[in-house]
Design a protein around this motif. Structure first.
Motif, PDB file in Angstrom:
ATOM      1  N   GLN A   1       0.808  -1.218   0.000  1.00  0.00           N
ATOM      2  CA  GLN A   1       0.000   0.000   0.000  1.00  0.00           C
ATOM      3  C   GLN A   1       0.844   1.272   0.000  1.00  0.00           C
ATOM      4  O   GLN A   1       0.321   2.353  -0.189  1.00  0.00           O
ATOM      5  N   LEU A   2       2.152   1.148   0.179  1.00  0.00           N
ATOM      6  CA  LEU A   2       3.022   2.319   0.166  1.00  0.00           C
ATOM      7  C   LEU A   2       3.243   2.811  -1.271  1.00  0.00           C
ATOM      8  O   LEU A   2       3.342   2.019  -2.199  1.00  0.00           O
ATOM      9  N   ALA A   3       3.346   4.101  -1.422  1.00  0.00           N
ATOM     10  CA  ALA A   3       3.528   4.711  -2.748  1.00  0.00           C
ATOM     11  C   ALA A   3       5.020   4.880  -3.054  1.00  0.00           C
ATOM     12  O   ALA A   3       5.614   5.910  -2.751  1.00  0.00           O
ATOM     13  N   TYR A   4       5.605   3.847  -3.645  1.00  0.00           N
ATOM     14  CA  TYR A   4       7.004   3.918  -4.055  1.00  0.00           C
ATOM     15  C   TYR A   4       7.111   4.714  -5.352  1.00  0.00           C
ATOM     16  O   TYR A   4       6.290   4.540  -6.257  1.00  0.00           O
ATOM     17  N   PRO A   5       8.128   5.569  -5.471  1.00  0.00           N
ATOM     18  CA  PRO A   5       8.330   6.281  -6.743  1.00  0.00           C
ATOM     19  C   PRO A   5       8.603   5.290  -7.876  1.00  0.00           C
ATOM     20  O   PRO A   5       9.191   4.225  -7.648  1.00  0.00           O
ATOM     21  N   VAL A   6       8.163   5.649  -9.060  1.00  0.00           N
ATOM     22  CA  VAL A   6       8.335   4.806 -10.241  1.00  0.00           C
ATOM     23  C   VAL A   6       8.951   5.648 -11.351  1.00  0.00           C
ATOM     24  O   VAL A   6       8.569   6.794 -11.555  1.00  0.00           O
ATOM     25  N   ILE A   7       9.888   5.057 -12.057  1.00  0.00           N
ATOM     26  CA  ILE A   7      10.449   5.677 -13.262  1.00  0.00           C
ATOM     27  C   ILE A   7       9.938   4.876 -14.446  1.00  0.00           C
ATOM     28  O   ILE A   7      10.099   3.653 -14.489  1.00  0.00           O
ATOM     29  N   VAL A   8       9.299   5.562 -15.390  1.00  0.00           N
ATOM     30  CA  VAL A   8       8.727   4.919 -16.573  1.00  0.00           C
ATOM     31  C   VAL A   8       9.342   5.555 -17.814  1.00  0.00           C
ATOM     32  O   VAL A   8       9.486   6.776 -17.878  1.00  0.00           O
ATOM     33  N   TYR A   9       9.690   4.717 -18.776  1.00  0.00           N
ATOM     34  CA  TYR A   9      10.193   5.263 -20.035  1.00  0.00           C
ATOM     35  C   TYR A   9       9.791   4.371 -21.200  1.00  0.00           C
ATOM     36  O   TYR A   9       9.538   3.180 -21.032  1.00  0.00           O
ATOM     37  N   TRP A  10       9.712   4.975 -22.366  1.00  0.00           N
ATOM     38  CA  TRP A  10       9.357   4.300 -23.608  1.00  0.00           C
ATOM     39  C   TRP A  10      10.634   3.960 -24.353  1.00  0.00           C
ATOM     40  O   TRP A  10      11.499   4.810 -24.551  1.00  0.00           O
TER      41      TRP A  10
ATOM     42  N   SER B   1      14.391  -4.081  -9.358  1.00  0.00           N
ATOM     43  CA  SER B   1      13.010  -4.231  -9.830  1.00  0.00           C
ATOM     44  C   SER B   1      12.895  -3.585 -11.205  1.00  0.00           C
ATOM     45  O   SER B   1      13.320  -2.461 -11.420  1.00  0.00           O
ATOM     46  N   LEU B   2      12.341  -4.327 -12.139  1.00  0.00           N
ATOM     47  CA  LEU B   2      12.169  -3.823 -13.499  1.00  0.00           C
ATOM     48  C   LEU B   2      11.039  -4.607 -14.136  1.00  0.00           C
ATOM     49  O   LEU B   2      10.919  -5.815 -13.937  1.00  0.00           O
ATOM     50  N   THR B   3      10.206  -3.920 -14.869  1.00  0.00           N
ATOM     51  CA  THR B   3       9.140  -4.584 -15.597  1.00  0.00           C
ATOM     52  C   THR B   3       8.929  -3.879 -16.923  1.00  0.00           C
ATOM     53  O   THR B   3       9.447  -2.789 -17.134  1.00  0.00           O
ATOM     54  N   ASP B   4       8.202  -4.536 -17.804  1.00  0.00           N
ATOM     55  CA  ASP B   4       7.915  -3.928 -19.092  1.00  0.00           C
ATOM     56  C   ASP B   4       6.528  -4.328 -19.548  1.00  0.00           C
ATOM     57  O   ASP B   4       5.953  -5.298 -19.064  1.00  0.00           O
ATOM     58  N   ALA B   5       6.003  -3.557 -20.482  1.00  0.00           N
ATOM     59  CA  ALA B   5       4.692  -3.823 -21.064  1.00  0.00           C
ATOM     60  C   ALA B   5       4.672  -3.277 -22.483  1.00  0.00           C
ATOM     61  O   ALA B   5       5.237  -2.223 -22.750  1.00  0.00           O
ATOM     62  N   ASP B   6       4.007  -3.990 -23.356  1.00  0.00           N
ATOM     63  CA  ASP B   6       3.878  -3.529 -24.735  1.00  0.00           C
ATOM     64  C   ASP B   6       2.869  -2.398 -24.856  1.00  0.00           C
ATOM     65  O   ASP B   6       2.958  -1.576 -25.763  1.00  0.00           O
ATOM     66  N   HIS B   7       1.900  -2.375 -23.944  1.00  0.00           N
ATOM     67  CA  HIS B   7       0.833  -1.378 -24.000  1.00  0.00           C
ATOM     68  C   HIS B   7       0.761  -0.616 -22.688  1.00  0.00           C
ATOM     69  O   HIS B   7       0.869  -1.194 -21.605  1.00  0.00           O
ATOM     70  N   TRP B   8       0.551   0.681 -22.777  1.00  0.00           N
ATOM     71  CA  TRP B   8       0.465   1.549 -21.599  1.00  0.00           C
ATOM     72  C   TRP B   8      -0.576   1.024 -20.604  1.00  0.00           C
ATOM     73  O   TRP B   8      -0.364   1.041 -19.400  1.00  0.00           O
ATOM     74  N   GLU B   9      -1.678   0.532 -21.102  1.00  0.00           N
ATOM     75  CA  GLU B   9      -2.762   0.059 -20.245  1.00  0.00           C
ATOM     76  C   GLU B   9      -2.352  -1.142 -19.391  1.00  0.00           C
ATOM     77  O   GLU B   9      -2.953  -1.401 -18.351  1.00  0.00           O
TER      78      GLU B   9
END
Length: 75
Positions: free
Chosen positions: A11-20, A37-45
């Motif tokens: 439930q804690l709000a950890y900062p996130v860095i997002v890039y395309w 920690s790293l993740t990826d997604a093909d679609h923003w949604e």
């Protein structure tokens, strides 16, 4: 040291860095406070669910190994 369960940290709000990434045509994201920690997604949604999963996996791993889990930093 006080024990805190996974739901406390989720439930804690950890900062996130997002890039395309133009080359891969994918969104990438990481939690700077949760090293590795790293993740990826093909679609923003899809990114919010992927972030949730990455955060949970990182925290579960830290709990299992007894590693410290940092509180979120402030920007």
């Amino acid at each position: 040291m006080e024990y805190r369960d996974i739901e406390y940290y989720m439930q804690l709000a950890y900062p996130v860095i997002v890039y395309w990434d133009e080359e891969d045509q994918s969104w990438y994201a990481k939690f700077p406070d949760l090293p590795g920690s790293l993740t990826d997604a093909d679609h923003w949604e899809d990114l919010p669910a992927m972030l949730e999963e990455a955060k949970r996996c990182w925290i579960e791993g830290a709990i299992k190994t007894g590693d410290p889990i940092p509180e979120p930093s402030r920007p």
